[in-house]
Design a protein around this motif. Sequence first.
Motif, PDB file in Angstrom:
ATOM      1  N   PHE A  53     -29.157 -50.592  50.751  1.00  0.00           N
ATOM      2  CA  PHE A  53     -29.210 -50.183  49.352  1.00  0.00           C
ATOM      3  C   PHE A  53     -30.313 -49.150  49.168  1.00  0.00           C
ATOM      4  O   PHE A  53     -31.363 -49.232  49.821  1.00  0.00           O
ATOM      5  N   GLN A  54     -30.079 -48.207  48.279  1.00  0.00           N
ATOM      6  CA  GLN A  54     -31.044 -47.148  47.977  1.00  0.00           C
ATOM      7  C   GLN A  54     -31.518 -47.290  46.534  1.00  0.00           C
ATOM      8  O   GLN A  54     -30.700 -47.522  45.636  1.00  0.00           O
ATOM      9  N   PRO A  55     -32.820 -47.122  46.298  1.00  0.00           N
ATOM     10  CA  PRO A  55     -33.297 -47.211  44.912  1.00  0.00           C
ATOM     11  C   PRO A  55     -32.892 -45.952  44.128  1.00  0.00           C
ATOM     12  O   PRO A  55     -32.915 -44.843  44.659  1.00  0.00           O
ATOM     13  N   GLN A  56     -32.507 -46.150  42.880  1.00  0.00           N
ATOM     14  CA  GLN A  56     -32.213 -45.047  41.963  1.00  0.00           C
ATOM     15  C   GLN A  56     -33.288 -45.097  40.883  1.00  0.00           C
ATOM     16  O   GLN A  56     -33.498 -46.137  40.266  1.00  0.00           O
ATOM     17  N   THR A  57     -33.965 -43.986  40.688  1.00  0.00           N
ATOM     18  CA  THR A  57     -35.115 -43.971  39.783  1.00  0.00           C
ATOM     19  C   THR A  57     -34.834 -43.171  38.524  1.00  0.00           C
ATOM     20  O   THR A  57     -33.972 -42.301  38.494  1.00  0.00           O
ATOM     21  N   ASN A  58     -35.625 -43.469  37.498  1.00  0.00           N
ATOM     22  CA  ASN A  58     -35.553 -42.690  36.260  1.00  0.00           C
ATOM     23  C   ASN A  58     -36.565 -41.546  36.329  1.00  0.00           C
ATOM     24  O   ASN A  58     -37.220 -41.343  37.364  1.00  0.00           O
ATOM     25  N   ASN A  59     -36.737 -40.813  35.245  1.00  0.00           N
ATOM     26  CA  ASN A  59     -37.656 -39.658  35.216  1.00  0.00           C
ATOM     27  C   ASN A  59     -39.111 -40.045  35.441  1.00  0.00           C
ATOM     28  O   ASN A  59     -39.908 -39.213  35.865  1.00  0.00           O
ATOM     29  N   ASP A  60     -39.466 -41.283  35.172  1.00  0.00           N
ATOM     30  CA  ASP A  60     -40.836 -41.748  35.377  1.00  0.00           C
ATOM     31  C   ASP A  60     -41.067 -42.242  36.804  1.00  0.00           C
ATOM     32  O   ASP A  60     -42.178 -42.658  37.141  1.00  0.00           O
ATOM     33  N   ASP A  62     -39.562 -44.894  38.100  1.00  0.00           N
ATOM     34  CA  ASP A  62     -39.311 -46.338  38.179  1.00  0.00           C
ATOM     35  C   ASP A  62     -37.906 -46.589  38.718  1.00  0.00           C
ATOM     36  O   ASP A  62     -36.951 -45.920  38.319  1.00  0.00           O
ATOM     37  N   THR A  63     -37.790 -47.572  39.599  1.00  0.00           N
ATOM     38  CA  THR A  63     -36.468 -47.946  40.107  1.00  0.00           C
ATOM     39  C   THR A  63     -35.723 -48.677  39.006  1.00  0.00           C
ATOM     40  O   THR A  63     -36.209 -49.672  38.466  1.00  0.00           O
ATOM     41  N   VAL A  64     -34.535 -48.175  38.675  1.00  0.00           N
ATOM     42  CA  VAL A  64     -33.739 -48.790  37.616  1.00  0.00           C
ATOM     43  C   VAL A  64     -32.539 -49.559  38.171  1.00  0.00           C
ATOM     44  O   VAL A  64     -32.014 -50.461  37.515  1.00  0.00           O
ATOM     45  N   VAL A  65     -32.107 -49.210  39.373  1.00  0.00           N
ATOM     46  CA  VAL A  65     -30.982 -49.893  40.005  1.00  0.00           C
ATOM     47  C   VAL A  65     -30.985 -49.566  41.492  1.00  0.00           C
ATOM     48  O   VAL A  65     -31.574 -48.560  41.915  1.00  0.00           O
ATOM     49  N   TRP A  66     -30.392 -50.430  42.279  1.00  0.00           N
ATOM     50  CA  TRP A  66     -30.229 -50.204  43.716  1.00  0.00           C
ATOM     51  C   TRP A  66     -28.738 -49.993  43.977  1.00  0.00           C
ATOM     52  O   TRP A  66     -27.916 -50.761  43.474  1.00  0.00           O
ATOM     53  N   THR A  67     -28.383 -48.966  44.756  1.00  0.00           N
ATOM     54  CA  THR A  67     -26.965 -48.687  45.021  1.00  0.00           C
ATOM     55  C   THR A  67     -26.685 -48.638  46.517  1.00  0.00           C
ATOM     56  O   THR A  67     -27.566 -48.318  47.322  1.00  0.00           O
ATOM     57  N   ALA A  68     -25.438 -48.955  46.840  1.00  0.00           N
ATOM     58  CA  ALA A  68     -24.977 -48.864  48.229  1.00  0.00           C
ATOM     59  C   ALA A  68     -23.485 -48.577  48.203  1.00  0.00           C
ATOM     60  O   ALA A  68     -22.786 -48.943  47.253  1.00  0.00           O
ATOM     61  N   GLU A  69     -23.007 -47.931  49.260  1.00  0.00           N
ATOM     62  CA  GLU A  69     -21.580 -47.678  49.405  1.00  0.00           C
ATOM     63  C   GLU A  69     -21.099 -48.242  50.732  1.00  0.00           C
ATOM     64  O   GLU A  69     -21.797 -48.150  51.743  1.00  0.00           O
TER      65      GLU A  69
END
Length: 176
Positions: A53-60, A62-69
């Motif tokens: 899984f890879q962290p997805q961050t917002n403009n600040d 901060d990790t907002v969600v983890w995604t994987a395919e």
Amino acid sequence: MKQVFSVLSVTCVAFFTIFLSTTNVGCKKGDDGAKGDTGTANVMFSGWLNVKFQPQTNNDGDTVVWTAEIDAPKLTKAILDSGTVKVYLNIGTAASQTVFPLPIADFYYAAAYIESLNLYYTPGKITMYASQDASTETVAGQTYYQFRYVIIPGGVPAGRMGTDYQAVKDYYKIPD
């Protein structure tokens, strides 16, 4: 009298032996057919997969969600339109499986806590979104958090096994 009975018995046995050998009433071994595939009909499934899984961050930052395919090349539009896809998470090891169907919400098991782990399907891909990192881990030589998918094309009866991994595995004869 004994001689008449013996002669009659021998005559009857001879008659039936000749009769059965000249007609097709007796049993005859046929040709062996071709060996068919074992158990799964049209059902397709992956092995247990290691997923990062890879962290997805917002403009600040901060990790907002983890995604994987997960690549699922046999997951077609036709299956998405009329079939079924099931995805499972084994938080245990290969030798000691603890398997849960996905998606999950408010998942707590031992030291593992994931608020949610959702799935989205597109042809050839299974995309997962998690509230925490649900990546496969190896600890002391043991692998945890592996994923597996099962694709059931339309027209293949799913029966009444629900989403329980063991029931699906047994029903479709999916090997470990």
